[in-house]
Scaffold this motif. Structure first.
Motif, PDB file in Angstrom:
ATOM      1  N   THR A 128      -4.925   0.007   5.932  1.00 34.71           N
ATOM      2  CA  THR A 128      -4.391  -1.323   5.644  1.00 34.71           C
ATOM      3  C   THR A 128      -4.609  -2.256   6.824  1.00 34.71           C
ATOM      4  OG1 THR A 128      -2.673  -0.236   4.392  1.00 34.71           O
ATOM      5  CG2 THR A 128      -2.340  -2.554   4.882  1.00 34.71           C
ATOM      6  N   MET A 130      -5.645   9.309  -0.357  1.00 33.56           N
ATOM      7  CA  MET A 130      -4.476   9.216  -1.226  1.00 33.56           C
ATOM      8  C   MET A 130      -3.415  10.215  -0.795  1.00 33.56           C
ATOM      9  SD  MET A 130      -5.756   8.142  -4.830  1.00 33.56           S
ATOM     10  CE  MET A 130      -6.328   9.687  -5.443  1.00 33.56           C
ATOM     11  N   GLY A 169      -1.054   7.766  -5.066  1.00 29.85           N
ATOM     12  CA  GLY A 169      -1.327   8.863  -4.148  1.00 29.85           C
ATOM     13  C   GLY A 169      -0.546  10.117  -4.499  1.00 29.85           C
ATOM     14  N   VAL A 226      -5.345   2.070  -0.414  1.00 28.14           N
ATOM     15  CA  VAL A 226      -4.762   3.395  -0.648  1.00 28.14           C
ATOM     16  C   VAL A 226      -5.858   4.455  -0.654  1.00 28.14           C
ATOM     17  CG1 VAL A 226      -3.557   4.841  -2.313  1.00 28.14           C
ATOM     18  CG2 VAL A 226      -2.787   2.525  -1.921  1.00 28.14           C
ATOM     19  N   ASN A 277       1.031   3.956  -2.933  1.00 29.21           N
ATOM     20  CA  ASN A 277       0.730   5.337  -2.605  1.00 29.21           C
ATOM     21  C   ASN A 277       1.675   6.295  -3.328  1.00 29.21           C
ATOM     22  OD1 ASN A 277      -0.700   7.332  -1.320  1.00 29.21           O
ATOM     23  ND2 ASN A 277      -0.495   6.412   0.696  1.00 29.21           N
ATOM     24  N   VAL A 302       0.828  -1.205   0.000  1.00 31.91           N
ATOM     25  CA  VAL A 302       0.000   0.000   0.000  1.00 31.91           C
ATOM     26  C   VAL A 302       0.866   1.260   0.000  1.00 31.91           C
ATOM     27  CG1 VAL A 302      -1.645   1.332   1.369  1.00 31.91           C
ATOM     28  CG2 VAL A 302      -1.980  -1.100   1.059  1.00 31.91           C
ATOM     29  N   GLY A 319      -7.535   5.023   2.750  1.00 28.42           N
ATOM     30  CA  GLY A 319      -6.639   5.699   3.674  1.00 28.42           C
ATOM     31  C   GLY A 319      -6.460   7.169   3.327  1.00 28.42           C
ATOM     32  N   ALA A 353      -3.015   5.541   5.126  1.00 28.81           N
ATOM     33  CA  ALA A 353      -2.808   4.268   4.442  1.00 28.81           C
ATOM     34  C   ALA A 353      -2.517   3.168   5.450  1.00 28.81           C
ATOM     35  CB  ALA A 353      -1.665   4.393   3.442  1.00 28.81           C
TER      36      ALA A 353
END
Lengths: 330, 292, 252
Positions: free
Chosen positions: A270, A260, A64, A255, A60, A56, A258, A266
């Motif tokens: 997760t 971005m 992200g 992602v 990101n 993740v 959480g 994140a």
């Protein structure tokens, strides 16, 4: 007139707090393990959390921070898993911690090379087309792995030394998170973020956007490859179908949920998404259903104006009680 | 030669089905800028509806087909209203995740009702085989091709000639401007979803007639392939979906027969990658440059 | 010695000749205006100068070096900075970061320096911060340094864009309608600042503007574009009294 004063480049208090947390979490897990509270099953969940965290946080970086939607992250994980497993099985004689570390690095580098191969042509594309080409790429990798008898094909690649421990997985999680955080707070990170904000302005400010897109892609692929290697050495057996479109989506969902471009978010998303389904094991047949409903629900709620007002208030409240706030010079 | 013709026919057959599904993807993308991942599941729902109508309630085929089409069209509209409409101003990625959630939702609901085991789809097309140049063309293939081409022509006329079709094109160009010109954007989007889903229902029936094992997860594979077809042709462009569908079907069928029965998926997706590398927005797309 | 020399510049969009036979020389420290009715091709000229569009013909020279075919970021690093007609800031970044992005090429340290937080990282980041604040002070934006760029009022956003452009350390600054959307007071202030920027940094400035007061007030030379062709050029008074210029603006 008040004199303007800039924030310190790195907040020392915050850094110490994070280091403290890293150590404490590790100590708690170790203590609980030796006390027998964390059994094999819980240990497995913790390692899965670690693997997902690496995936993740690395995704990101591209989705992200760079702002490029990727739907093939599991493909890089697959390459890392198979490459690392192949190394471990071929060079069984190398003493253990070294063999494992080399295997992971090889997995990471192979995934990175794959990232470069797909990244260079793919990054000419924009938005949804990039997403689609990475989706296609993930499927191509999966199919090729399925057809390769030397690594087990559809039956799976078996007999990989099961050497992943919580400690090793945890160390790589920390390395990944620290790497991404420090990279983002540098000229390279600023360049990456500026691309997601406005490509044209970024280029006009002197940023080589192709270079940075490829860089972000390559780093993300590298860490996904490492995660794959850890996964392979945890399971002992890997199958191509594990690394399909659904896995890529699972990572992407974490992602997005959480938030971005937020490492803290994140990490929380997760952990929640990995652990919750395990806690609901008794309802296992309804798991997918609940997952689906949660996804749709969260997305709908996130954009509900009433919820947004609430979030805004929560943010203001957090800002009020934030211990790291700079003192206002009155 | 005969083998080649046979494979070509198979390719055209599956290509026609891909094209029908790709039309749904492309129309929805054009109008809502959304990769509707739940579209594949509509095919699955269509197949199951047809299955229930015939195997459980023993309804006549034509009535079953009508019920299936209506049910899917309705489902498409309901999904749009419930899940996509509230997110119209949200970020694209949230919309995408919602679509994926919708797809999982339909899969898991059908799995809970019908179990994950495959069911055998009843024979609904009863057209005898035809022999042309020593090649047997199955009744299924003939019907599939005719139905698909008929629907494509109807759709093309609808989009180009009718008022609703014109408003669909207007909304896909610029929904804000379309709204200011007095077009009911919500209604247009609903119509688009219902047409796309109706086409998917037909595609589902045709697909299951050719490959008569249905399960709750059948939609995702066909869906991704059809979506790939839409992208190869140029997503958002209606003739592009048809072209992409046939190209993909033929490539898939020929590579299955001549190259590798395992690697054909890799070849299909490599076609996608190569197309995008050389034509970044698909075969029939016009290049648009961002205004600075 | 001229900073920028454009000769014979032209571009086709499909069958349309958007700019034709455009020539311009800008000397060090000169303030030149590019005016013309809407759709005359002014922004297209900017886009060609900065490599966003590739000209169909003609040559571009910066400080005597031909730079046709260079990409946008290379041109930016060679010394041409620009602002945009519709503001293009990095909206969710802080004001300070907006400026620091543009210093990317001037203050270089590697990924290794960054992820291991080597001394070079701290040294250059500190220098960057100081330099950025210094630049922000030109428009008295330093108090906003840590707020989001999107939270600035419109006029300040335009100014921040100029600061960001200056941060690339340019020899030539291209301003695309810097006064658009400003009230007369703000425009007046902007005029002074542009002059000040030119004098302090000793750079050449080429600006597109519809506000004739601003153009008259600060430009030493102007070029008038109409339908992609140069209608007139020279010093302000002569050009603005030119009959064809008046008819292009006001109609016959």
């Amino acid at each position: 007139m008040k004199k303007f004063k800039l924030k310190k480049i790195d907040n020392k208090k915050k850094t110490f707090l994070y280091i403290f947390m890293i150590v404490v979490i590790y100590a708690i897990v170790m203590a609980l393990t030796s006390a027998g509270i964390i059994n094999r099953y819980y240990n497995g969940i913790l390692i899965t959390v670690c693997i997902n965290l690496i995936l993740v946080v690395s995704l990101n970086l591209t989705t992200g921070y760079l702002g490029q939607l990727t739907l093939g992250h599991a493909g890089f994980m697959a390459i890392g898993a198979y490459a690392a497993a192949y190394f471990s099985k071929t060079f069984m004689t190398i003493p253990q911690p070294f063999s494992f570390i080399i295997a992971l690095l090889i997995g990471g580098v192979m995934a990175m090379i794959a990232g470069l191969i797909i990244g260079v042509p793919a990054l000419r594309l924009k938005g949804d087309y990039l997403a689609i080409i990475t989706l296609g790429f993930g499927e191509v990798i999966k199919t090729i792995l399925l057809s390769m008898a030397i690594i087990g094909g559809a039956k799976g690649y078996i007999g990989i030394p099961r050497v992943t421990t919580f400690t090793s997985a945890y160390v790589f999680v920390i390395i990944t998170i620290v790497f991404v955080c420090l990279l983002i707070k540098s000229r390279h990170g600023r360049a990456i973020i500026s691309i997601s904000e406005d490509e044209i302005a970024s280029e006009a400010s002197g940023i080589n956007i192709v270079k940075y897109k490829i860089m972000a892609f390559a780093f993300a692929a590298f860490f996904a490859g490492i995660a794959g290697g850890i996964y392979a050495h945890y399971m002992g057996i890997i199958e191509p179908k594990t690394f399909g479109f659904n896995k890529s989506i699972e990572i992407l969902v974490m992602v997005v949920l959480g938030g971005m471009g937020s490492i803290n978010g994140a990490v929380i998303a997760t952990i929640a998404i990995t652990i919750l389904p395990e806690m609901l094991r008794s309802l296992s047949q309804y798991r997918t259903l609940m997952y689906a409903v949660t996804l749709i629900g969260v997305m709908l709620y996130k954009y509900d104006p009433r919820v947004q007002v609430l979030m805004c208030k929560a943010k203001m409240f957090c800002a009020k009680i934030n211990p790291f706030k700079r003192k206002e010079a009155k | 030669m005969e083998l080649f013709l046979m494979q070509l026919l198979n390719g055209i057959n599956i290509g026609a089905i891909y094209a029908l599904i790709a039309l749904g993807y492309t129309m929805v993308y054009g109008i809502a800028k959304l990769i509707n991942f739940a579209h594949g599941e509509i095919i699955m729902v269509g197949s199951y509806t047809m299955f229930i109508c015939i195997a459980t309630f023993d309804l006549p085929v034509v009535l079953s087909i009508i019920i299936t089409i209506l049910a899917c069209a309705l489902l498409g509209v309901v999904i749009e209203k419930l899940a996509y409409k509230p997110l119209r101003n949200a970020s694209r990625i949230s919309l995408l995740i919602t679509a994926i959630g919708m797809s999982y939702l339909l899969q898991s609901v059908f799995q809970l009702i019908f179990s994950a085991n495959s069911k055998t789809f009843p024979q609904v097309i009863n057209v005898s085989n035809v022999e042309i140049f020593n090649v047997t063309v199955s009744g299924n293939q003939i019907v599939t091709l005719f139905v698909a081409i008929f629907l494509m022509i109807v759709l093309d006329l609808f989009v180009r000639k009718t008022k609703t079709g014109k408003s669909m094109r207007a909304v896909s160009e610029d929904s804000g401007a379309a709204q200011l010109m007095g077009i009911n954007v919500n209604r247009t989007i609903s119509i688009t979803f219902s047409i796309g889903s109706a086409l998917a229902a037909v595609a589902g029936i045709l697909y299951s007639s050719s490959y008569p094992l249905i399960n709750p997860f059948m939609g995702s594979t066909i869906g991704i392939k059809a979506f790939t077809a839409a992208v190869i042709g140029g997503i958002g462009i209606i003739p592009g979906a048809v072209l992409g569908g046939f190209i993909l079907g033929i490539i898939e069928s020929l590579s299955k027969a001549y190259i590798s029965s395992q690697l054909y998926d890799a070849i299909v997706f490599s076609t996608l990658i190569l197309t995008l590398v050389f034509k970044p927005s698909g075969l029939l797309a016009k290049h648009k440059k961002e205004k600075v | 010695m001229n900073v920028l020399k454009i000769s014979n510049l032209g571009i086709n969009f499909g069958g349309l000749r958007a700019v034709d036979n455009f020539n311009l020389e800008i000397n060090e420290g000169e303030l030149v205006g590019l005016i013309g009715p809407n759709g005359a091709g002014k922004t297209t000229v900017f886009n060609m100068l900065t490599g966003v569009y590739a000209p169909t013909d003609g040559t571009l020279q910066l400080g005597g070096v031909k730079y046709n075919g260079k990409t946008t970021y290379q041109i930016a690093n060679m010394g041409i900075a620009r602002t945009f007609q519709n503001i293009r800031l990095f909206k969710n970044c802080t004001v300070l970061d907006n400026v620091k992005v543009a210093m990317h090429d001037t203050y270089r340290y590697s990924v290794i320096d960054a992820v291991f937080r080597l001394p070079k990282y701290y040294r250059l980041e500190k220098q960057m911060n100081e330099k950025a604040i210094e630049l922000l002070k030109i428009f008295s934006l330093e108090d906003y340094a840590e707020s989001k760029a999107s939270s600035l009022p419109y006029g300040k956003q335009r100014e921040l864009e100029i600061v960001r452009a200056l941060a690339t350390n340019p020899k030539l600054l291209l301003l695309d309608e810097p006064a658009a959307g400003m009230n007369p007071n703000e425009t007046k202030e902007l005029m002074n600042t542009i002059k000040k920027v030119r004098d302090e940094f000793k750079i050449a400035i080429l600006l597109i503007e519809h506000d004739m007061k601003l153009v008259k007030g600060i430009c030493e030379k102007i070029t008038v574009l109409n339908y992609g062709c140069v209608l007139a050029e020279g010093d302000v008074e002569t050009v603005l009294s030119n009959k064809s210029v008046i008819s292009a603006y006001l109609g016959d």
